[in-house]
Design a protein around this motif. Structure first.
Motif, PDB file in Angstrom:
ATOM      1  N   ASN A  46     -12.527  -9.733  -0.305  1.00  0.00           N
ATOM      2  CA  ASN A  46     -13.394 -10.864   0.082  1.00  0.00           C
ATOM      3  C   ASN A  46     -14.838  -9.916   0.707  1.00  0.00           C
ATOM      4  O   ASN A  46     -15.247 -10.472   1.725  1.00  0.00           O
ATOM      5  N   ASP A  47     -15.220  -8.879  -0.073  1.00  0.00           N
ATOM      6  CA  ASP A  47     -16.292  -7.930   0.659  1.00  0.00           C
ATOM      7  C   ASP A  47     -16.035  -7.280   1.798  1.00  0.00           C
ATOM      8  O   ASP A  47     -16.549  -6.239   2.174  1.00  0.00           O
ATOM      9  N   ASP A  48     -14.826  -7.716   2.624  1.00  0.00           N
ATOM     10  CA  ASP A  48     -14.577  -6.854   3.853  1.00  0.00           C
ATOM     11  C   ASP A  48     -13.870  -5.425   3.475  1.00  0.00           C
ATOM     12  O   ASP A  48     -13.167  -5.565   2.449  1.00  0.00           O
ATOM     13  N   ILE A  49     -14.219  -4.588   4.108  1.00  0.00           N
ATOM     14  CA  ILE A  49     -13.647  -3.292   3.769  1.00  0.00           C
ATOM     15  C   ILE A  49     -12.076  -3.160   4.357  1.00  0.00           C
ATOM     16  O   ILE A  49     -11.922  -3.653   5.436  1.00  0.00           O
ATOM     17  N   TYR A  50     -11.409  -2.595   3.659  1.00  0.00           N
ATOM     18  CA  TYR A  50      -9.819  -1.956   4.247  1.00  0.00           C
ATOM     19  C   TYR A  50      -9.707  -0.766   3.575  1.00  0.00           C
ATOM     20  O   TYR A  50     -10.093  -0.279   2.659  1.00  0.00           O
ATOM     21  N   ILE A  51      -9.216  -0.002   4.422  1.00  0.00           N
ATOM     22  CA  ILE A  51      -8.812   1.471   4.311  1.00  0.00           C
ATOM     23  C   ILE A  51      -7.224   1.782   4.056  1.00  0.00           C
ATOM     24  O   ILE A  51      -6.495   1.703   4.835  1.00  0.00           O
ATOM     25  N   PRO A  52      -6.750   1.776   2.934  1.00  0.00           N
ATOM     26  CA  PRO A  52      -5.426   2.366   2.763  1.00  0.00           C
ATOM     27  C   PRO A  52      -4.811   3.560   3.537  1.00  0.00           C
ATOM     28  O   PRO A  52      -5.569   4.582   3.116  1.00  0.00           O
ATOM     29  N   LEU A  53      -3.874   3.481   4.214  1.00  0.00           N
ATOM     30  CA  LEU A  53      -3.520   4.737   5.124  1.00  0.00           C
ATOM     31  C   LEU A  53      -2.471   5.564   4.128  1.00  0.00           C
ATOM     32  O   LEU A  53      -2.735   6.619   4.093  1.00  0.00           O
ATOM     33  N   THR A  54      -1.635   4.855   3.987  1.00  0.00           N
ATOM     34  CA  THR A  54      -0.431   5.420   2.956  1.00  0.00           C
ATOM     35  C   THR A  54       0.281   4.294   2.351  1.00  0.00           C
ATOM     36  O   THR A  54       0.306   3.342   3.004  1.00  0.00           O
ATOM     37  N   ASN A  55       1.083   4.600   1.009  1.00  0.00           N
ATOM     38  CA  ASN A  55       1.699   3.676   0.721  1.00  0.00           C
ATOM     39  C   ASN A  55       3.235   3.770   1.017  1.00  0.00           C
ATOM     40  O   ASN A  55       4.093   3.205   0.418  1.00  0.00           O
ATOM     41  N   ASP A  56       3.494   4.914   1.899  1.00  0.00           N
ATOM     42  CA  ASP A  56       4.863   5.139   2.411  1.00  0.00           C
ATOM     43  C   ASP A  56       4.708   5.600   3.641  1.00  0.00           C
ATOM     44  O   ASP A  56       4.618   6.946   3.772  1.00  0.00           O
ATOM     45  N   LEU A  57       5.340   4.805   4.797  1.00  0.00           N
ATOM     46  CA  LEU A  57       5.093   5.552   6.045  1.00  0.00           C
ATOM     47  C   LEU A  57       6.101   6.436   6.322  1.00  0.00           C
ATOM     48  O   LEU A  57       5.797   7.353   7.278  1.00  0.00           O
ATOM     49  N   HIS A  58       7.240   6.528   5.909  1.00  0.00           N
ATOM     50  CA  HIS A  58       8.054   7.510   6.058  1.00  0.00           C
ATOM     51  C   HIS A  58       7.663   8.891   5.516  1.00  0.00           C
ATOM     52  O   HIS A  58       7.733  10.017   6.041  1.00  0.00           O
ATOM     53  N   TYR A  59       7.122   8.836   4.199  1.00  0.00           N
ATOM     54  CA  TYR A  59       6.723  10.049   3.545  1.00  0.00           C
ATOM     55  C   TYR A  59       5.352  10.548   4.380  1.00  0.00           C
ATOM     56  O   TYR A  59       5.482  12.092   4.651  1.00  0.00           O
ATOM     57  N   ALA A  60       4.546   9.809   4.930  1.00  0.00           N
ATOM     58  CA  ALA A  60       3.334  10.311   5.562  1.00  0.00           C
ATOM     59  C   ALA A  60       3.844  10.961   6.902  1.00  0.00           C
ATOM     60  O   ALA A  60       3.502  12.083   7.373  1.00  0.00           O
ATOM     61  N   ILE A  61       4.899  10.130   7.859  1.00  0.00           N
ATOM     62  CA  ILE A  61       5.218  10.845   9.023  1.00  0.00           C
ATOM     63  C   ILE A  61       5.754  11.863   9.197  1.00  0.00           C
ATOM     64  O   ILE A  61       5.832  12.877   9.844  1.00  0.00           O
ATOM     65  N   SER A  62       6.749  12.175   7.989  1.00  0.00           N
ATOM     66  CA  SER A  62       7.467  13.237   7.854  1.00  0.00           C
ATOM     67  C   SER A  62       6.839  14.543   7.424  1.00  0.00           C
ATOM     68  O   SER A  62       7.378  15.528   7.056  1.00  0.00           O
ATOM     69  N   GLY A  63       5.627  14.406   7.141  1.00  0.00           N
ATOM     70  CA  GLY A  63       4.916  15.450   6.322  1.00  0.00           C
ATOM     71  C   GLY A  63       4.940  15.651   4.987  1.00  0.00           C
ATOM     72  O   GLY A  63       5.086  16.898   4.569  1.00  0.00           O
ATOM     73  N   GLU A  64       5.070  14.510   4.148  1.00  0.00           N
ATOM     74  CA  GLU A  64       5.422  14.393   2.944  1.00  0.00           C
ATOM     75  C   GLU A  64       6.775  15.164   2.475  1.00  0.00           C
ATOM     76  O   GLU A  64       7.041  15.817   1.245  1.00  0.00           O
ATOM     77  N   LYS A  65       7.801  15.133   3.373  1.00  0.00           N
ATOM     78  CA  LYS A  65       9.046  15.551   3.112  1.00  0.00           C
ATOM     79  C   LYS A  65       9.950  14.670   2.242  1.00  0.00           C
ATOM     80  O   LYS A  65       9.950  13.684   2.364  1.00  0.00           O
ATOM     81  N   THR A  66      10.463  15.453   1.374  1.00  0.00           N
ATOM     82  CA  THR A  66      11.550  14.871   0.272  1.00  0.00           C
ATOM     83  C   THR A  66      12.682  15.508   0.469  1.00  0.00           C
ATOM     84  O   THR A  66      12.882  16.612   1.007  1.00  0.00           O
ATOM     85  N   ASN A  67      13.940  14.858  -0.084  1.00  0.00           N
ATOM     86  CA  ASN A  67      15.033  15.766  -0.249  1.00  0.00           C
ATOM     87  C   ASN A  67      15.212  16.722  -1.418  1.00  0.00           C
ATOM     88  O   ASN A  67      14.442  16.465  -2.263  1.00  0.00           O
ATOM     89  N   ASN A  68      16.454  17.011  -1.686  1.00  0.00           N
ATOM     90  CA  ASN A  68      16.946  17.878  -2.886  1.00  0.00           C
ATOM     91  C   ASN A  68      16.494  16.997  -4.219  1.00  0.00           C
ATOM     92  O   ASN A  68      16.769  17.530  -5.322  1.00  0.00           O
ATOM     93  N   PHE A  69      16.720  15.743  -4.075  1.00  0.00           N
ATOM     94  CA  PHE A  69      16.614  14.897  -5.330  1.00  0.00           C
ATOM     95  C   PHE A  69      15.221  14.394  -5.512  1.00  0.00           C
ATOM     96  O   PHE A  69      14.803  13.449  -6.103  1.00  0.00           O
ATOM     97  N   GLY A  70      14.421  14.770  -4.579  1.00  0.00           N
ATOM     98  CA  GLY A  70      12.687  14.438  -4.671  1.00  0.00           C
ATOM     99  C   GLY A  70      12.591  12.995  -4.195  1.00  0.00           C
ATOM    100  O   GLY A  70      11.504  12.476  -4.411  1.00  0.00           O
ATOM    101  N   MET A  71      13.648  12.601  -3.082  1.00  0.00           N
ATOM    102  CA  MET A  71      13.333  11.116  -2.758  1.00  0.00           C
ATOM    103  C   MET A  71      13.136  11.223  -1.044  1.00  0.00           C
ATOM    104  O   MET A  71      13.541  12.296  -0.651  1.00  0.00           O
ATOM    105  N   VAL A  72      12.715  10.156  -0.478  1.00  0.00           N
ATOM    106  CA  VAL A  72      12.445  10.234   0.965  1.00  0.00           C
ATOM    107  C   VAL A  72      13.505   9.681   1.478  1.00  0.00           C
ATOM    108  O   VAL A  72      14.223   8.770   1.082  1.00  0.00           O
TER     109      VAL A  72
END
Length: 452
Positions: A271-297
């Motif tokens: 609707n013409d207003d700006i919005y800023i996508p911060l991340t599509n996964d809060l766990h992924y972002a706050i952990s420093g993009e950390k995943t386990n041995n299976f590539g999952m968060v």
């Protein structure tokens, strides 16, 4: 009745076995209200509450100094000479004979601010009082003589707001408001020709095991108002299996509303207003993009559990990790407005920080109360209208969010206060019951019940 209303009834049925629902015509909003009233930690909530902790103010700082010369003028929340650190509410270059005129948000209980002017390497400072929603000053060579001064370098920072979320809308939660704790600092520079708005969004805590995304909507700021947007920082991340991935493999559809030409873009419009996508996964972002041995968060808690709440090692010495303590993750966004646009009166009242989660097969946006029904990235959703907040915005500097499972404040029985913010006359419960009292509740934590 809509299907989404029917989903609320299904939720209510799960919560209370006595609730029956056969068709959408059986939807009973009074029953839902009863469920919420019983679950919310405060009885007799003020029906006029808007759950806002800040007020609006207009700065009018006149400068009558040397003709033809421009000066940096600032309005500080605090006296920056105390520790050479200042929280800037608004600032700008002002030519002598004119004035800095701009709005800013401030804590409702604040009454005094500090106006500063920089001249030849010296910062001059005077205190000003809010009167009728305005702070005013007239700076002249004569007035400098009575102003406090310093030649020390002052480290400026923007005013900080913390956004604390429950992750389960429309279902009642545990009301510790730490399922996601986000923040943003804002510093607005209003010059004669152009305005710059510098934002520092952050993820501070995640106290949920749900997949959640986050974005920042700026109400009233249109695409045609903006000259440029610059961004950087570790906050802006995309996880391949995060929110939105089930719409399209292309990461551009993190929030599937408007597809950029290529790559991650921080600027989107609805609707013409700006919005800023911060991340599509809060766990992924706050952990420093950390995943386990299976590539999952691993969806554990970040920055919400006290040491006493974490499990002890097993008899075999195995440590079960259900929580971790990590630094906040931040980003930086600088929005330059076009010449002639002014500052659009952008203040914290226009910053709509929100999270996105899935519940019962529906994508929900969770906003603070004043934006509760103003959907942004998923505009086809539905929101039940009631007085209860699933998100709170509080002045963030020094704010301590509740530890895991600790209600932010309780006031179920007359004169019995509890929760993480329970100090009498400074309690969340009293503020929830009457929005005109205990407005400084967020400054008085019960330390054994908050994360620190």
């Amino acid at each position: 009745m809509t299907k989404n209303k029917f989903m609320v009834v299904l939720m209510a049925t799960a919560l209370m076995a006595t609730t029956a629902c056969r068709t959408t015509e059986n939807y009973d909003p009074e029953n839902y209200e009863g469920i919420m009233s019983e679950a919310f930690p405060v009885n007799n909530v003020d029906k006029s509450h808007n759950w806002v902790t800040f007020s609006e103010c207009t700065a009018n700082i006149e400068v009558n100094m040397e003709n033809g010369k421009s000066y940096m003028v600032k309005v500080y929340e605090n006296d920056p000479t105390a520790n050479n650190t200042g929280t800037v509410m608004v600032q700008g270059m002002v030519e002598s004979g004119s004035a800095l005129k701009a709005n800013f948000s401030y804590p409702q209980t604040a009454t005094t601010f500090y106006v500063a002017i920089v001249d030849n390497g010296t910062t001059y400072l005077q205190s000003v009082t809010v009167k009728n929603g305005m702070v005013s000053a007239n700076i002249t060579p004569a007035s400098l003589q009575s102003m406090k001064s310093t030649t020390a370098t002052i480290a400026d920072e923007g005013f900080d707001m913390a956004y604390c979320f429950e992750d389960c809308f429309p279902e009642p939660g545990d009301f510790d408001y730490n399922d996601a704790v986000l923040g943003v600092k804002m510093k607005k520079t209003v010059n004669a020709k152009q305005t710059k708005i510098e934002l520092e969004p952050s993820i501070r805590a995640v106290g949920s095991n749900k997949l959640m995304a986050a974005a920042l909507h700026i109400a009233g700021l249109k695409e045609d108002d903006i000259e440029s947007v610059e961004w950087n920082g570790a906050l802006f991340t995309y996880y391949a299996y995060g929110m939105g991935n089930f719409y399209d493999e292309d990461k551009n559809l993190m929030f599937p509303q408007k597809q950029p030409e290529k790559g991650y873009e921080v600027t989107r419009y609805q609707n013409d207003d700006i919005y800023i996508p911060l991340t599509n996964d809060l766990h992924y972002a706050i952990s420093g993009e950390k995943t386990n041995n299976f590539g999952m968060v691993d969806r554990i808690n970040y920055n919400t559990m006290l040491e006493s709440q974490k499990p002890e090692p097993t008899e075999g010495g195995e440590v079960i990790v259900i929580a971790d303590d990590v630094p906040a993750v931040t980003g930086n966004v600088v929005i330059t407005l076009k010449e002639g646009v002014g500052d659009k009166n952008i203040t914290f009242k226009d910053l709509d920080m929100f999270i996105i989660e899935e519940y019962n097969g529906i994508i929900w946006e969770i906003h603070t109360y004043i934006y509760k029904k103003k959907l942004v990235a998923f505009p086809d959703g539905y929101y039940e209208d009631n007085i209860y907040p699933w998100a709170l915005a509080v002045p963030g500097k020094g704010f301590r969010w509740p530890a895991e499972g600790m209600e932010i404040g309780t006031y179920k029985t007359s004169s019995v206060l509890g929760g993480a913010y329970q100090d009498i006359n400074h309690s969340f419960g009293q503020w929830a019951s009457d929005r005109t009292i205990a407005r400084d509740w967020y400054k008085y934590p019960t330390m054994i019940m908050v994360y620190n």
